[in-house]
Design an enzyme around this catalytic site. Structure first.
Site, mmCIF file in Angstrom:
data_model
loop_
_atom_site.group_PDB
_atom_site.id
_atom_site.type_symbol
_atom_site.label_atom_id
_atom_site.label_comp_id
_atom_site.label_asym_id
_atom_site.label_seq_id
_atom_site.Cartn_x
_atom_site.Cartn_y
_atom_site.Cartn_z
ATOM 1 C CG HIS A 1 -2.165 -0.780 1.049
ATOM 2 N ND1 HIS A 1 -3.309 -0.291 0.454
ATOM 3 C CD2 HIS A 1 -2.440 -2.059 1.382
ATOM 4 C CE1 HIS A 1 -4.228 -1.238 0.442
ATOM 5 N NE2 HIS A 1 -3.730 -2.319 0.996
ATOM 6 C CE LYS B 1 -5.954 13.736 0.708
ATOM 7 N NZ LYS B 1 -6.266 12.523 -0.024
ATOM 8 N NE ARG B 2 -2.864 9.070 10.074
ATOM 9 C CZ ARG B 2 -2.767 9.232 11.391
ATOM 10 N NH1 ARG B 2 -3.774 9.718 12.070
ATOM 11 N NH2 ARG B 2 -1.654 8.919 12.026
ATOM 12 C CE LYS C 1 -2.059 10.560 3.415
ATOM 13 N NZ LYS C 1 -2.560 9.843 2.231
ATOM 14 C CB THR D 1 -10.209 5.305 -0.854
ATOM 15 O OG1 THR D 1 -9.824 5.611 0.493
ATOM 16 C CG2 THR D 1 -9.551 4.005 -1.291
ATOM 17 C CE LYS E 1 -13.855 6.433 1.163
ATOM 18 N NZ LYS E 1 -12.936 6.486 2.321
#
Length: 820
Positions: free
Chosen positions: A355, A542-543, A548, A650, A654
């Site tokens: 992942h 998100k985290r 990110k 993901t 969404k």
């Protein structure tokens, strides 16, 4: 199984449960007790359905899927299960006749604290998809007493509080104490040969009991029911001699140290005790799970020879990779298999999903810790390593290459290497990610065993994230194209015919605004902040992590703020920037990023020169239930990781299915979203993965700092700070290191934001983009992903509608025997 019941029967069962379990009448029951009574009623229905479902699977010898993951981020269960079983309306009516509101009962349920982020949410979506499509499946994880943590922001700084989810959440769990197993740690190994018998004795070990608890996840229309079995750690040993001598604390120590294993999800591991606990958690999960799987299989077939034909064991990321040596341990030491036969069975049964390309997630364990905590497992890893290296040397593989591939090297047990060596399939979770695995992360393996590598792009439970989270949009879609998309998300493509229908686009805009109003009410209640529902809701959730690049978003917001301060009368499309994220407790820089966003937001929100045009909102304690409120309200979906760093994502899927437009790099599944919607319906910016690789060796962030007035002004103000806090650490990182190339992509990102503002100003054109995104989101359904896993990796078939019994030959195991 038919889950529909007369409304009168539902009322009777709920009232009976209130009396029998809680000892109260309806008149005296609290909302929490009523929620639990309804939950127990639904749980019992699913338990009966699961039993019937698995009886059919066993009769037809249908292959079973076992999915191992350290986390399953389920969110709330009541609404999801009622919806999927098709009985939400019946329960709503029954409760209404009892004077209760189902929506109020939904609010009594805490989010199940069994997960953290995308990895756990994916696992939860897969349980839904497995059940819906009729694959007999069990997920395995740990029953964490406290979830990841509850986030509280104090003066902008993240504070971690215990997540007391279990009291309200364990109502969904059925304890199965008779299926408990023993897991052994520490001690030493004595082994000897007695004629042809190899005897292995584990001496002076610490015993921990793994007690299983079962939860159920219903598939759509109740065709199947997936089970999630989670293990709780306990100790049955008690030193009465110590206790009687007055040494009470030491007498209790064994129990306390055993139970700490399942106390908290992902304990901090920046110290030796934390590392030992994480390793213990991982082995506890896999040892209990493998014993459970093998015991169940032997009970039915009395042999493990047919295990690969009837069982698929899937390792979701590196955390459960110790399942491989544990499976070898059980087969060699307890079932009497020789090495070659056992290894053949293990490697044909186990598959592995990677992942991440982040080095910190490709786990390595120091040999000394590993050997002392798991002595027998270490011996088996040594033997796996020895045999693998010998095999590679026999093939003539270069010695340095063999060293890089070895599961045991440089004083470390390398979990990702162990996974690739031992699995029959290795997959990434987006096409780009899988290519990166083959070309860089696992290139040595790919050149020697290319047949192992494949791709399965992630997917989401579209019924939950569209139909349940966004009932207004799903009602509109169903009215336009029917409800076939519930089972076949590809049918969403039928929406494309309405891309130029002004009436449909207007209805979509109305649904979106209603969703934005709902979110605005939440923000007003929780953040004491008014936001404009007609502004662009620009969302990044998100985290919190440097890769990110929430700090790219924040730096751009700062530059916009600076520009508006100097040009207060300039035309500007009102913007509401919304963030939600938790940082790992020991990740100082990520916590600084949170504080930057919060303090910058407070400065902007209180500045009358700009706060009618821009607002910044940080939503505290981001979780599944909050995501279900937020996702349908988003206009712009921020997917801005540096190309080549995000495996898939993901949240991008969404947001897409709910009609948000992606602003993002060509990273992870963004690449496939771009393929699906085309250039005109996504806002791309920044370097490609190839361009990142080319620039990285000679990257100098100061070149961009000196060449862009906007970057220079924004970074300099970081050093000045906001709310009396200076952000020198972030400024220094951006100027002197910038590992995720924020400055290199900044100008391109700023231009993409300007394009977004211009496009949003054309209401019909924007809504057309939203519709095109929803219409093309079907390929990102978890149902599709599960079908690909089943066909390409597990070689599994769904439970046939007409179950036909098949005879399976068996060979009885003779425990305790194996050959050299």
């Amino acid at each position: 199984m038919n889950y529909r019941q007369p409304v009168g029967k539902i009322k009777e069962t709920i009232l009976s449960t209130l009396d029998r379990v809680f000892g109260v009448s309806l008149e005296n029951a609290t909302d929490e007790q009523c929620y639990k009574a309804v939950a127990l009623t639904v749980r019992d229905l699913m338990a009966a359905g699961r039993s019937e479902y698995m009886a059919e699977a066993e009769k037809t010898h249908t292959k079973q899927v076992y999915y191992l993951c350290m986390e399953f981020l389920l969110g709330r269960s009541l609404k999801n299960n009622l919806f999927n079983l098709g009985i939400e309306g019946d329960f709503r009516k029954a409760l209404g006749e009892l004077g209760l509101k189902l929506d109020c009962l939904y609010e009594q349920e805490p989010d199940a604290g069994l997960g953290n982020g995308g990895l756990g949410r994916l696992a939860a979506c897969f349980l839904d998809a497995l059940a819906t499509q009729g694959y007999p499946a069990t997920g395995y994880s740990l029953r964490y007493e406290y979830g990841i943590f509850r986030q509280k922001l104090v003066d902008g700084w993240q504070t971690e509080l215990p997540d007391f989810w279990l009291p309200g959440g364990k109502i969904w769990m059925q304890a199965v104490p008779e299926k408990s197993v023993e897991v052994r740690f520490n001690g030493h190994i004595e082994e000897f040969w007695n004629n042809q018998y190899h005897v292995v004795n584990h001496k002076d070990f610490t015993k921990v009991t793994a007690v299983p608890y079962d939860m159920y996840v219903a598939g759509m229309d109740g065709r199947g029911i997936s089970r999630l079995r989670v293990w709780a750690a306990s100790s049955t040993e008690f030193d009465m001699k110590l206790f009687n001598s007055g040494d009470y604390l030491r007498a209790m120590e064994q129990n306390a140290m055993a139970e700490v294993i399942t106390k908290v999800l992902y304990p901090e591991d920046n110290h030796m005790e934390g590392k030992s606990l994480r390793l213990s958690q991982q082995y506890f999960l896999v040892s209990a799970t493998i014993q459970d799987i093998i015991r169940r299989h032997l009970f039915k077939y009395s042999t493990l020879d047919n295990l690969p034909d009837l069982v698929a064991i899937h390792l979701n990321d590196t955390h459960p990779v110790l399942a491989i040596p544990e499976m070898m341990r059980v087969m060699l030491d307890e079932c009497g298999y020789g090495w070659d036969a056992a290894w053949d069975i293990v490697t044909r049964t186990v598959a592995y999903t990677n992942h991440t390309v982040m080095k910190e997630a490709l786990e390595c364990w120091g040999v000394e810790l590993f050997k002392s905590r798991l002595p027998r497992i270490y011996q088996l890893v040594e033997e796996i390593n020895r045999r693998f290296c010998a095999q590679m040397h026999e093939k003539g593989v270069d010695g340095y290459k063999v060293g890089r591939m070895a599961p045991l090297n440089d004083g470390y047990v390398k979990m990702a290497n162990l996974a690739v060596v031992s699995s029959h399939s290795v997959n990434g979770v987006s096409q780009l990610h899988s290519n990166i695995l083959k070309n860089t992360v696992f290139n040595d393996f790919y050149t020697e065993m290319p047949e192992k590598f494949t791709n399965v792009t992630n997917g989401i439970a579209h019924r939950r994230w569209l139909n349940q989270a966004n009932p207004g949009l799903s009602k509109l879609i169903t009215g336009l194209i029917g409800d076939g998309y519930l089972h076949d998300a590809a049918q969403l493509q039928k929406l494309a015919r309405y891309a130029d229908d002004a009436s449909v686009l207007e209805q979509m805009a109305k649904v979106k605004r209603e969703n934005k109003l709902r979110l605005a009410e939440y923000i007003k209640r929780e953040n004491c902040l008014d936001v404009d529902p007609d502004s662009i809701f620009d969302v990044q959730v998100k985290r919190m992590h440097e890769y990110k690049r929430q700090h790219l978003n924040a730096l751009h917001i700062l530059s916009v703020y600076q520009w508006l301060r100097e040009n207060p009368d300039a035309e500007f499309t009102p913007h509401t920037y919304i963030f939600g994220a938790k940082a790992a407790p020991g990740y100082y820089f990520a916590k600084q990023m949170i504080r930057l966003i919060v303090d910058l937001g407070n400065t902007i929100n209180n500045d009358p020169r700009v706060n009618q045009k821009m607002r910044v909102v940080y939503l505290e304690d981001y979780r599944v239930t909050l995501a279900e409120l937020l996702t349908p309200a988003a206009d712009l979906s921020e997917q801005i990781s540096l190309a080549g760093t995000e495996a898939s994502g993901t949240s991008n899927m969404k947001f897409m299915i709910n009609g948000a437009v992606t602003i993002g790099t060509l990273d992870g599944a963004n690449v496939e979203i771009h393929d699906a919607v085309g250039d005109d319906n996504i806002l791309l910016f920044g370097m490609t993965a190839a361009e990142v690789d080319a620039l990285k060796p000679n990257y100098d962030p100061r070149t961009y700092f000196n060449g862009s007035p906007a970057i220079k002004q924004a970074v300099e103000e970081l050093n000045t700070g906001f709310c009396c806090v200076k952000f020198n650490d972030i400024a220094d990182s951006l100027l002197n290191h910038d590992p995720y190339m924020v400055l290199a992509d900044f100008d391109s990102y700023a231009n993409a934001q300007k394009r977004a503002e211009a496009l949003y100003g054309d209401a019909k054109g924007w809504q057309r983009m939203c519709l095109v995104n929803t219409a093309n989101a079907g390929r990102f359904a978890a149902d599709r992903a599960i079908r690909e896993y089943a066909e390409k990796i597990w070689h599994a078939q769904p439970l046939p509608e007409e179950a036909v019994k098949q005879e399976v030959p068996v060979r009885r195991v003779r425990p305790g025997r194996k050959s050299k």
